[in-house]
Write a protein that holds these residues in place. Sequence first.
Motif, PDB file in Angstrom:
ATOM      1  N   TRP A 271       0.833  -1.202   0.000  1.00 12.27           N
ATOM      2  CA  TRP A 271       0.000   0.000   0.000  1.00 12.27           C
ATOM      3  C   TRP A 271       0.868   1.253   0.000  1.00 12.27           C
ATOM      4  O   TRP A 271       0.525   2.270  -0.605  1.00 12.27           O
ATOM      5  CB  TRP A 271      -0.919   0.022   1.214  1.00 12.27           C
ATOM      6  CG  TRP A 271      -2.133  -0.851   1.104  1.00 12.27           C
ATOM      7  CD1 TRP A 271      -2.327  -2.072   1.674  1.00 12.27           C
ATOM      8  CD2 TRP A 271      -3.344  -0.562   0.390  1.00 12.27           C
ATOM      9  NE1 TRP A 271      -3.570  -2.567   1.351  1.00 12.27           N
ATOM     10  CE2 TRP A 271      -4.217  -1.661   0.570  1.00 12.27           C
ATOM     11  CE3 TRP A 271      -3.767   0.510  -0.390  1.00 12.27           C
ATOM     12  CZ2 TRP A 271      -5.491  -1.701  -0.001  1.00 12.27           C
ATOM     13  CZ3 TRP A 271      -5.040   0.466  -0.957  1.00 12.27           C
ATOM     14  CH2 TRP A 271      -5.878  -0.620  -0.766  1.00 12.27           C
ATOM     15  N   PHE A 272       2.003   1.200   0.690  1.00 12.96           N
ATOM     16  CA  PHE A 272       2.846   2.383   0.820  1.00 12.96           C
ATOM     17  C   PHE A 272       3.714   2.611  -0.412  1.00 12.96           C
ATOM     18  O   PHE A 272       4.280   3.683  -0.570  1.00 12.96           O
ATOM     19  CB  PHE A 272       3.730   2.260   2.068  1.00 12.96           C
ATOM     20  CG  PHE A 272       2.943   2.205   3.340  1.00 12.96           C
ATOM     21  CD1 PHE A 272       2.494   3.365   3.943  1.00 12.96           C
ATOM     22  CD2 PHE A 272       2.625   0.991   3.931  1.00 12.96           C
ATOM     23  CE1 PHE A 272       1.744   3.327   5.117  1.00 12.96           C
ATOM     24  CE2 PHE A 272       1.881   0.929   5.097  1.00 12.96           C
ATOM     25  CZ  PHE A 272       1.441   2.097   5.690  1.00 12.96           C
ATOM     26  N   TYR A 273       3.829   1.618  -1.282  1.00 14.91           N
ATOM     27  CA  TYR A 273       4.591   1.802  -2.509  1.00 14.91           C
ATOM     28  C   TYR A 273       3.798   2.622  -3.522  1.00 14.91           C
ATOM     29  O   TYR A 273       4.372   3.231  -4.418  1.00 14.91           O
ATOM     30  CB  TYR A 273       4.940   0.463  -3.147  1.00 14.91           C
ATOM     31  CG  TYR A 273       5.633  -0.521  -2.237  1.00 14.91           C
ATOM     32  CD1 TYR A 273       6.322  -0.096  -1.104  1.00 14.91           C
ATOM     33  CD2 TYR A 273       5.589  -1.882  -2.515  1.00 14.91           C
ATOM     34  CE1 TYR A 273       6.948  -1.009  -0.276  1.00 14.91           C
ATOM     35  CE2 TYR A 273       6.221  -2.802  -1.690  1.00 14.91           C
ATOM     36  CZ  TYR A 273       6.896  -2.360  -0.569  1.00 14.91           C
ATOM     37  OH  TYR A 273       7.516  -3.269   0.245  1.00 14.91           O
ATOM     38  N   ARG A 274       2.476   2.566  -3.415  1.00 14.58           N
ATOM     39  CA  ARG A 274       1.570   3.321  -4.284  1.00 14.58           C
ATOM     40  C   ARG A 274       1.798   3.013  -5.765  1.00 14.58           C
ATOM     41  O   ARG A 274       1.709   3.892  -6.615  1.00 14.58           O
ATOM     42  CB  ARG A 274       1.709   4.824  -4.022  1.00 14.58           C
ATOM     43  CG  ARG A 274       1.193   5.241  -2.644  1.00 14.58           C
ATOM     44  CD  ARG A 274       1.413   6.722  -2.411  1.00 14.58           C
ATOM     45  NE  ARG A 274       0.767   7.195  -1.193  1.00 14.58           N
ATOM     46  CZ  ARG A 274       1.315   7.166   0.023  1.00 14.58           C
ATOM     47  NH1 ARG A 274       2.529   6.645   0.183  1.00 14.58           N
ATOM     48  NH2 ARG A 274       0.658   7.613   1.075  1.00 14.58           N
ATOM     49  N   ARG A 275       2.090   1.777  -6.072  1.00 12.12           N
ATOM     50  CA  ARG A 275       2.288   1.409  -7.467  1.00 12.12           C
ATOM     51  C   ARG A 275       1.173   0.509  -7.981  1.00 12.12           C
ATOM     52  O   ARG A 275       1.222   0.057  -9.125  1.00 12.12           O
ATOM     53  CB  ARG A 275       3.631   0.701  -7.649  1.00 12.12           C
ATOM     54  CG  ARG A 275       3.723  -0.630  -6.952  1.00 12.12           C
ATOM     55  CD  ARG A 275       4.994  -1.360  -7.378  1.00 12.12           C
ATOM     56  NE  ARG A 275       5.079  -2.630  -6.698  1.00 12.12           N
ATOM     57  CZ  ARG A 275       6.135  -3.016  -5.996  1.00 12.12           C
ATOM     58  NH1 ARG A 275       7.167  -2.223  -5.877  1.00 12.12           N
ATOM     59  NH2 ARG A 275       6.163  -4.195  -5.423  1.00 12.12           N
ATOM     60  N   ASP A 276       0.184   0.223  -7.143  1.00 11.53           N
ATOM     61  CA  ASP A 276      -0.910  -0.659  -7.522  1.00 11.53           C
ATOM     62  C   ASP A 276      -2.244  -0.025  -7.150  1.00 11.53           C
ATOM     63  O   ASP A 276      -2.335   0.778  -6.220  1.00 11.53           O
ATOM     64  CB  ASP A 276      -0.802  -2.012  -6.809  1.00 11.53           C
ATOM     65  CG  ASP A 276       0.501  -2.722  -7.113  1.00 11.53           C
ATOM     66  OD1 ASP A 276       0.683  -3.138  -8.268  1.00 11.53           O
ATOM     67  OD2 ASP A 276       1.341  -2.859  -6.198  1.00 11.53           O
ATOM     68  N   SER A 277      -3.271  -0.424  -7.859  1.00 16.31           N
ATOM     69  CA  SER A 277      -4.620  -0.033  -7.475  1.00 16.31           C
ATOM     70  C   SER A 277      -5.086  -0.935  -6.337  1.00 16.31           C
ATOM     71  O   SER A 277      -4.462  -1.958  -6.028  1.00 16.31           O
ATOM     72  CB  SER A 277      -5.567  -0.175  -8.667  1.00 16.31           C
ATOM     73  OG  SER A 277      -5.685  -1.543  -9.032  1.00 16.31           O
ATOM     74  N   ALA A 278      -6.187  -0.550  -5.709  1.00 19.72           N
ATOM     75  CA  ALA A 278      -6.721  -1.367  -4.614  1.00 19.72           C
ATOM     76  C   ALA A 278      -7.058  -2.771  -5.086  1.00 19.72           C
ATOM     77  O   ALA A 278      -6.795  -3.760  -4.396  1.00 19.72           O
ATOM     78  CB  ALA A 278      -7.958  -0.688  -4.024  1.00 19.72           C
ATOM     79  N   GLN A 279      -7.628  -2.873  -6.288  1.00 14.20           N
ATOM     80  CA  GLN A 279      -7.995  -4.186  -6.808  1.00 14.20           C
ATOM     81  C   GLN A 279      -6.780  -5.080  -6.993  1.00 14.20           C
ATOM     82  O   GLN A 279      -6.852  -6.289  -6.759  1.00 14.20           O
ATOM     83  CB  GLN A 279      -8.749  -4.046  -8.129  1.00 14.20           C
ATOM     84  CG  GLN A 279     -10.075  -3.311  -8.025  1.00 14.20           C
ATOM     85  CD  GLN A 279      -9.944  -1.816  -8.270  1.00 14.20           C
ATOM     86  OE1 GLN A 279      -8.966  -1.200  -7.855  1.00 14.20           O
ATOM     87  NE2 GLN A 279     -10.929  -1.237  -8.955  1.00 14.20           N
ATOM     88  N   GLU A 280      -5.661  -4.505  -7.400  1.00 12.76           N
ATOM     89  CA  GLU A 280      -4.446  -5.287  -7.601  1.00 12.76           C
ATOM     90  C   GLU A 280      -3.826  -5.724  -6.278  1.00 12.76           C
ATOM     91  O   GLU A 280      -2.964  -6.606  -6.249  1.00 12.76           O
ATOM     92  CB  GLU A 280      -3.443  -4.476  -8.418  1.00 12.76           C
ATOM     93  CG  GLU A 280      -3.871  -4.275  -9.866  1.00 12.76           C
ATOM     94  CD  GLU A 280      -2.976  -3.286 -10.585  1.00 12.76           C
ATOM     95  OE1 GLU A 280      -2.338  -3.692 -11.572  1.00 12.76           O
ATOM     96  OE2 GLU A 280      -2.920  -2.127 -10.155  1.00 12.76           O
ATOM     97  N   LEU A 281      -4.256  -5.108  -5.180  1.00 13.02           N
ATOM     98  CA  LEU A 281      -3.796  -5.509  -3.853  1.00 13.02           C
ATOM     99  C   LEU A 281      -4.812  -6.409  -3.166  1.00 13.02           C
ATOM    100  O   LEU A 281      -4.788  -6.569  -1.942  1.00 13.02           O
ATOM    101  CB  LEU A 281      -3.536  -4.261  -2.995  1.00 13.02           C
ATOM    102  CG  LEU A 281      -2.385  -3.378  -3.485  1.00 13.02           C
ATOM    103  CD1 LEU A 281      -2.288  -2.102  -2.663  1.00 13.02           C
ATOM    104  CD2 LEU A 281      -1.068  -4.125  -3.438  1.00 13.02           C
TER     105      LEU A 281
END
Length: 401
Positions: A271-281
């Motif tokens: 989450w802290f990398y901010r390289r993915d959307s919520a769905q990808e997490l």
Amino acid sequence: MSDTVRLPGRHRAPLPGAAPLPDAAPAPAPRPAGARGTGRGRHSRARTAGAQAPGAGGPKPGKQRDAFFDNAKYLAIVLVAMGHAWEPLRADSRAAAALYITVYAFHMPAFIVISGYFSRGFDASPGRVRRLVTGVAVPYVLFEAAYTVFKRRAGGDPTYPISLLDPWYLTWFLAALFVWRLSTPLWKAVRWPLPSALAVAALASVSPDIGDDLDLQRVLQFLPFFVLGLVLKPEHFQLVRRREVRLLSLPVFAAALLFAYWAAPRISAAWFYRRDSAQELAAPGWTGVPMTLAMFGCSVLLVACFFAWVPRGHRWFTVLGAGTLYGYLLHGFLAKGSRFWDWYEADWTHQPLGAVAVTLFAGAVITLLCTPPVQRLFRFAMEPKMVWAFRRDAAELRESG
């Protein structure tokens, strides 16, 4: 270095941490309340309009640097290196995981806030565009190629492709800074720049189809910190350095560490990398918006606490603040090499004293890589002049004539 797996091909790294680059307009250094101005007039301001921003190399003759920002950049880049050193230790140590999460919550936002603050004078004039190309675009191309060759040779992946549209490891920050700085005139023109940037970041967090080009998720999700830097003024930095703020920062940091210790086994650090959307997490799409706003608030609070403890005056490490870009990009080879060469397979690295030793080693290495001799050695790649590549503008022709 991630808890999630993206599309096959190029692997991502969570870390960032470099500092802003040349071409930023230095803002006046914050001074204590009641202090008198310097009396410098229009011509003096014009001379400083192109001074170096954080992380760019040594100060040029006649350019005055602010020790506070150089100190902040050095301390932040040390945290970047330590965060990289802790990453392989998280599985065996909940304390290391808590430190990792806490540091990742604010070290990159702190760099980006400083980048925005020193980009306030960017006006897309020929001179500033030229410095943007030589100080951001050229190092991006060179280090993207260098990292790719390193991964092919040291990482045992001889077919790994060079792709300037898909940054690998630390180079994503240069791509992001290039985009952010070009957008500066837009954010200076809109009525509500920070709320608008937060809206963009929130929308990105629920948009899994954005794609990987230029790590656009990171560009958009970290954007509010850059815009925050654009709207900050010297007096805001003076406020966070007040004694009461410094004292309040201690329980805030303690609470952040306790929360991180609780959250470490429950929340993905991605989450802290901010390289993915919520769905990808693997989270419901709707969680992207509240998580974006909550993390922004927490990060800004911790950034303020961090700035509260940054020394104001010159210290032995102040000069190293001019070389944080060098340390950032160069230490990536060692950070990745430690994984490629299985340094963390040694049992002692996962013991408490071993973790301390690894932390101190990371701090020593990044300090060495920020020193002036290293800056002089690699300036050809970080700050090339490239006079041959640009036409001289009218102002330069008048000066030379």
